[in-house]
Design a protein around this motif. Structure first.
Motif, PDB file in Angstrom:
ATOM      1  N   LEU A 139       8.618  -4.359   1.898  1.00  0.00           N
ATOM      2  CA  LEU A 139       8.261  -5.513   1.076  1.00  0.00           C
ATOM      3  C   LEU A 139       8.104  -6.738   1.960  1.00  0.00           C
ATOM      4  CD1 LEU A 139       9.151  -3.570  -1.176  1.00  0.00           C
ATOM      5  CD2 LEU A 139      10.297  -5.486  -2.294  1.00  0.00           C
ATOM      6  N   THR A 203      10.839  -6.849  -8.564  1.00  0.00           N
ATOM      7  CA  THR A 203       9.864  -6.084  -7.780  1.00  0.00           C
ATOM      8  C   THR A 203      10.502  -4.822  -7.214  1.00  0.00           C
ATOM      9  OG1 THR A 203       8.713  -8.131  -7.187  1.00  0.00           O
ATOM     10  CG2 THR A 203       8.265  -6.187  -5.832  1.00  0.00           C
ATOM     11  N   GLU A 207       9.553  -0.935  -8.054  1.00  0.00           N
ATOM     12  CA  GLU A 207       9.081  -0.090  -6.950  1.00  0.00           C
ATOM     13  C   GLU A 207      10.010   1.099  -6.718  1.00  0.00           C
ATOM     14  OE1 GLU A 207       6.359  -0.015  -5.158  1.00  0.00           O
ATOM     15  OE2 GLU A 207       5.514  -1.725  -6.225  1.00  0.00           O
ATOM     16  N   VAL A 212      12.529   1.786  -0.792  1.00  0.00           N
ATOM     17  CA  VAL A 212      12.285   0.586   0.018  1.00  0.00           C
ATOM     18  C   VAL A 212      13.113   0.624   1.292  1.00  0.00           C
ATOM     19  CG1 VAL A 212      12.342  -1.931   0.083  1.00  0.00           C
ATOM     20  CG2 VAL A 212      11.753  -0.752  -2.048  1.00  0.00           C
ATOM     21  N   ILE A 215      12.833  -5.256   3.802  1.00  0.00           N
ATOM     22  CA  ILE A 215      12.216  -6.514   3.390  1.00  0.00           C
ATOM     23  C   ILE A 215      12.054  -7.336   4.654  1.00  0.00           C
ATOM     24  CG2 ILE A 215      12.497  -8.655   2.092  1.00  0.00           C
ATOM     25  CD1 ILE A 215      14.205  -7.076   0.089  1.00  0.00           C
TER      26      ILE A 215
END
Length: 451
Positions: A139, A203, A207, A212, A215
């Motif tokens: 991200l 977000t 997702e 993830v 970031i």
């Protein structure tokens, strides 16, 4: 530092450039590069003898100015001793540069992986995060720039990404805080911070947190507009990352090494990432160098498992010797402190005074030697002086402003509807005021386009 005119030599340099050099981010037939004859301190000059005060620090990397004699001497000494050596060996300049950088990074970022610049530092930071977590997605923020290589440009949020956006790079963009043009209808910094963090959490939720890996944020976005994050935002991102097992990467390629009045911008916010990328100011750009500062937990991942990445010139001795000398100069000459003092006592107050005089200035923001003026057509509506990603005739107001600055002996850093004030961090107060006076005059041209 007295420029000696030599237009014939300048013409030859320009001709060779136009015949053979392919310039980045440019339509080759539409550019007219200035032929530069020399540079010293905060100034450079052309072959016609015109001198410019560099308020762009090159590309925001000459943090100690041009041709600092101690760094030049260190490069010369290293060249006489050992010009190059393969990265698999322990070399004095490489080891000392890593030690000095690790001493200044926040927290336990004590392992340094050297790259050739900022973009490949970002590439490797993302690779490390994905391997460490076993997850695919990254991200990153709109209004960001992380480099021009394939992964780095996909992570980037500005329009330079568009032509190379594969759509399959595992990158998801989100809105970071920017109160002046809030995407969250916020009226205060506190609202902007809270709503931006809620947006990021949402977000991640949509997702899938388990997908993830990282970031990545510029601690203070650079080319995208020098938007200093509101108090609590980076701490909030750190907490979100810890909650979901996400690697927190701070990109300090532009903000690091004194630019913000601290060794690293992370120090302004008392936050420690898992990975921190750097380049530019680490050796004032004298020899290409970048890197990733790595936390203990991520370094441990590759303790007995080989890290699948490397570069032929990783930790190049000439670049590392320049870094050692640059860091020593910054410490000995109080460069970080100079940036902090002049930013607080001169740049900030002077820019705010300019904003009162010039209707084209919508907002002033920044810290240290890292400032931006947002130029607008109308202060009430905040309509930008030129449209987003403007080119050609649509960009005429900013082009006119930049031309006026150069005519006045000031080389500006201009991007979209902003001009950035990013001189060398060791600039003197008299030079700084000279540049701000030239900026004042050039803004009168921008004022002509206001409503």
């Amino acid at each position: 530092m007295t420029p000696q005119p030599n237009p014939e030599a300048g013409a030859a340099v320009k001709a060779a450039d136009r015949d053979h050099v392919f310039h980045s981010w440019s339509a080759q037939e539409l550019i007219d590069p200035l032929a530069v004859a020399g540079a010293e301190g905060s100034y450079f000059w052309d072959y016609d003898g015109r001198r410019y005060l560099d308020f762009s620090s090159g590309l925001v990397y000459t943090n100690i100015g041009y041709q600092h004699p101690k760094v030049v001497a260190a490069i010369q000494e290293q060249a006489a001793k050992m010009t190059t050596f393969a990265p698999a060996f322990a070399v004095e300049a490489r080891s000392e540069a890593a030690r000095l950088i690790a001493e200044r990074t926040p927290g336990d970022l004590d392992k340094i992986f050297f790259t050739n610049g900022g973009a490949d530092a970002v590439e490797h930071a993302i690779r490390m995060a994905r391997l460490h977590t076993g997850r695919p997605k990254v991200l990153s923020a709109y209004r960001s720039y992380h480099g021009g290589t394939q992964q780095a440009v996909n992570i980037t949020g500005d329009p330079r990404r568009w032509a190379s956006d594969s759509g399959t790079a595992g990158v998801v963009h989100f809105w970071a805080p920017y109160l002046y043009r809030s995407r969250f209808y916020a009226e205060t910094e506190e609202q902007e911070c809270a709503r931006a963090l809620e947006h990021l959490e949402t977000t991640i939720a949509f997702e899938g947190p388990s997908t993830v890996a990282a970031i990545i944020l510029e601690t203070i976005p650079g080319t995208a507009g020098i938007m200093v994050p509101p108090p609590g935002y980076l701490t909030g991102v750190r907490e979100i990352c810890d909650k979901h097992g996400i690697v927190f990467v701070l990109d300090e390629v532009m903000a690091g090494f004194g630019r913000t009045g601290e060794w690293f911008a992370a120090d302004l916010f008392d936050v420690t990432p898992d990975l921190l990328t750097f380049a530019k100011g680490v050796n004032s750009g004298y020899v290409p160098l970048g890197g990733v500062a790595i936390s203990g937990a991520i370094a441990e991942t590759f303790g007995k498992r080989p890290y699948p990445g490397g570069l032929t010139y990783s930790g190049h001795p000439l670049a590392c010797a320049a870094a050692v000398a640059t860091i020593d100069v910054m410490a000995e000459e109080g460069v970080v402190e100079n940036a902090a003092r002049l930013g607080a006592d001169v740049v900030g107050p002077e820019l705010r005074a300019l904003a009162e005089r010039h209707p084209s200035v919508g907002e002033v923001r920044g810290t240290g030697m890292f400032w931006a003026l947002e130029l607008v057509r109308d202060r009430e509506t905040r309509e930008p002086l030129v449209p987003y990603n403007a080119a050609g005739e649509a960009n005429a107001p900013m082009a006119a402003f930049a031309a006026a600055a150069k005519k006045g002996g000031l080389w500006p850093f201009v991007n979209m509807n902003r001009t950035h004030v990013v001189p060398p961090c060791n600039i003197g107060e008299a030079e700084l005021k000279e540049g701000l006076a030239a900026l004042d005059a050039a803004l009168s041209v921008a004022d002509e386009y206001t409503e």
